[in-house]
Write a protein that holds these residues in place. Structure first.
Motif, short mmCIF file in Angstrom:
data_model
loop_
_atom_site.label_atom_id
_atom_site.label_comp_id
_atom_site.label_asym_id
_atom_site.label_seq_id
_atom_site.Cartn_x
_atom_site.Cartn_y
_atom_site.Cartn_z
N GLU A 10 0.83 -0.72 0.51
CA GLU A 10 0.43 0.03 0.18
C GLU A 10 0.40 1.04 -0.04
O GLU A 10 1.83 1.27 0.14
N ASN B 272 4.91 -7.70 2.06
CA ASN B 272 3.38 -7.17 2.66
C ASN B 272 2.69 -7.55 2.68
O ASN B 272 1.43 -8.24 2.25
N SER C 48 -0.57 -6.76 4.05
CA SER C 48 -1.24 -5.66 3.52
C SER C 48 -1.68 -6.65 2.25
O SER C 48 -3.66 -6.98 2.18
N LYS D 208 -5.42 -8.74 2.91
CA LYS D 208 -6.62 -7.89 2.65
C LYS D 208 -6.73 -7.36 1.31
O LYS D 208 -8.56 -7.60 0.82
N SER D 209 -5.59 -6.75 0.60
CA SER D 209 -6.28 -6.46 -0.51
C SER D 209 -6.38 -7.52 -1.45
O SER D 209 -7.06 -6.85 -2.95
N THR E 249 6.98 -6.01 8.55
CA THR E 249 6.46 -4.74 9.78
C THR E 249 7.33 -4.67 11.00
O THR E 249 7.46 -4.00 12.04
N TYR F 133 -0.97 -1.79 10.68
CA TYR F 133 -1.21 -3.00 10.12
C TYR F 133 -2.27 -3.91 11.07
O TYR F 133 -1.77 -4.16 12.41
N TRP G 163 -0.04 -8.00 12.26
CA TRP G 163 1.02 -7.53 12.29
C TRP G 163 2.59 -8.60 12.28
O TRP G 163 2.97 -8.39 12.47
#
Length: 393
Positions: free
Chosen positions: A277, A305, A307, A310-311, A327, A348, A351
Motif C-alpha cells: 500500500e 507485505n 497488507s 486483505k487487498s 512490519t 497493520y 502485524w
C-alpha cells in the motif's frame, strides 16, 4: 539544508532545554554539586558534537551502522533526560519534604531505567534469536506433505550490520539446526543497495534444506531509498541483488511459481515481487505468478507485505498459506499478561503471528531478523519461524 537535519536540530533544542533544567537542579554550593554540573555540561556538549558529526559525515567516513548507533544513543539519553525533567518538574509542585524527595528519586530511576532498557535492546535483544514453532492444519494438504516443515525468516536489512557476519552466522545455524524441508525468505535483504549484501553471500550460502531456499524481494530491495545517478543504475542494482541471492544458492521468485513433489503429491510455492500500500511501491503481479488462483492445488505464497493478504489474496484466491514480513513489529513488542502489544498494530491489522479465516486460509507474519533505523529491538526478538504443515483428519 538536508531534511534529516531538521529533526536533529529540534532534538538538540529540546536537549538544551532539558540540560538547562538539569543544570538548575544541580545548583548548590557544595563541591559535589558543582562537579556534577561541570561533568553534565561536558558530557552533553561532547555527545551533541558527536551526533552532529555522525549525522553530517559522508558514508565514506562513517558507515550506516555507526551513524545509526550514534543517533540512537543520543536519542536514548535525550529520552531519559526528558523523562527525568518532566517528573522532577512535577515534584516542584509538592511541598518540601520526603514526598518531593521520593518523586525526585522516581525521576532518577525512570531516567536510569530508560537508559538500561535501551542498552539491553541494542546489546542483547536484537541478537537474541527466537525460534518459533507453529503448526497449521489444512483439510486439503496432500498426504505426502503431512509434517512438512518450512523455515521462514525475513527482513534481514544487512546494511545495518556493515560487514560483521557474526549475527548472520548465528541465524543461519539456528535455521539449519531445525532441519527444515524448505527455507523461505520473505524480503528486505538490504536497506537500500545490493552492495550491502555482498559481505554475507558466503555465510548465507550455508543455509541448507532438501527443497532449497526460496526468496522474494521486499520494498527495500528495489533501491527506492537510495540516490541513483539514473534509472539504469537503479535497475542494474536490483539485478545485482538477485545475482547475489542466486550466488548464495537461493531461488529468487520474481512473480513465479515452483512445484515441490513428494511421490505422486505436490504443492506450489508462489513468489511475488513487492505488493504494498502507499507509500510502498507495487512491483508484483499475483496473477502473472500463478494464473489459476483458485485451482485445487495446495498453494503457499511468499509476499513481503502483509497488507497484500486483505487487498487480494483473501478476496480473490483460495491460496492456503501466505508468508509475509515487513512490519518488524516496529522493533517494539511488549508481552502484557500474554497479550502482545506493538505500535505496529496501529498501522497493520495483521502485524505478527498467525491469522486465519473461515475458509481455511492462513497468513503468517514474521517480525523479521534485522533492524532498520534504530539498532535495537525492544521485546521484538529476531524471529525464525518453523511452520509445520499438518493434514487435518
Amino acid at each position: 539544508m538536508k531534511i534529516f537535519l531538521i529533526p536533529l536540530l529540534i532534538a538538540i533544542a529540546v536537549n538544551v532545554i532539558a540540560d538547562l533544567f538539569i543544570y538548575n537542579q544541580l545548583k548548590g554550593i557544595s563541591f559535589a554539586k558543582k562537579a556534577l554540573q561541570r561533568i553534565h555540561i561536558a558530557l552533553s556538549l561532547t555527545l551533541g558534537a558527536i551526533v552532529v558529526a555522525a549525522a553530517i559525515a559522508p558514508i565514506s567516513l562513517l558507515n550506516i551502522p555507526a551513524k545509526s548507533l550514534a543517533i540512537y544513543v543520543y536519542s536514548a539519553i535525550l529520552t531519559a533526560k526528558i523523562a527525568y525533567s518532566l517528573i522532577a518538574l512535577a515534584a516542584r509542585a509538592l511541598p518540601q519534604g520526603w514526598c518531593r524527595l521520593t518523586v525526585n528519586a522516581v525521576a532518577v530511576a525512570a531516567a536510569l531505567g530508560i537508559i538500561a532498557s535501551a542498552t539491553y535492546a541494542t546489546c542483547h535483544t536484537r541478537f537474541d534469536i527466537d525460534v518459533r514453532q507453529v503448526e497449521i492444519e489444512f483439510c486439503n494438504l496432500p498426504a505426502q506433505f503431512d509434517g512438512y516443515r518450512i523455515a521462514q525468516f525475513s527482513d534481514f536489512h544487512l546494511g545495518s550490520l556493515g560487514s560483521d557476519t557474526t549475527f548472520v552466522h548465528h541465524l543461519v545455524q539456528a535455521i539449519n539446526s531445525q532441519n527444515p524441508d524448505l527455507i523461505c525468505f520473505t524480503g528486505d535483504l538490504v536497506n537500500s543497495a545490493s552492495a550491502e549484501a555482498a559481505p554475507f553471500v558466503k555465510c548465507l550460502s550455508v543455509l541448507n534444506a532438501p527443497d532449497g531456499v526460496m526468496s522474494v524481494l521486499g520494498n527495500h530491495d528495489y533501491g527506492d531509498y537510495h540516490r541513483w545517478n539514473n534509472p539504469q543504475e537503479k535497475a542494474a542494482d536490483r539485478i545485482n541483488l538477485i545475482r547475489l541471492e542466486t550466488a548464495a544458492g537461493w531461488d529468487v521468485l520474481l512473480n513465479a511459481t515452483c512445484t515441490i513433489s513428494r511421490g505422486n503429491d505436490s504443492i506450489k510455492v508462489i513468489g511475488v515481487e513487492n505488493i504494498g500500500e502507499p507509500p510502498f511501491h507495487t512491483y508484483g503481479n499475483l496473477r502473472e505468478a500463478y494464473p489459476a488462483l483458485n485451482d485445487s492445488c495446495f498453494k503457499v505464497l511468499l509476499s513481503h507485505n502483509p497488507s497484500h493478504w486483505k487487498s487480494e489474496v483473501e478476496p480473490a484466491s483460495n491460496i492456503d498459506l501466505m508468508l509475509a514480513g515487513h512490519t518488524h513489529a516496529m522493533q517494539i513488542m511488549l508481552n502484557i499478561f500474554g497479550k502482545r502489544i506493538s505500535p505496529s498494530s496501529l498501522r497493520y491489522n495483521e502485524w505478527q503471528g498467525l491469522y486465519s479465516n473461515a475458509h481455511g486460509q492462513h497468513l503468517y507474519v514474521n517480525i523479521g531478523a534485522g533492524c532498520i533505523g534504530m539498532p535495537a529491538r525492544f521485546g521484538a526478538k529476531p524471529e525464525v519461524t518453523i511452520i509445520t504443515l499438518k493434514r487435518k483428519l
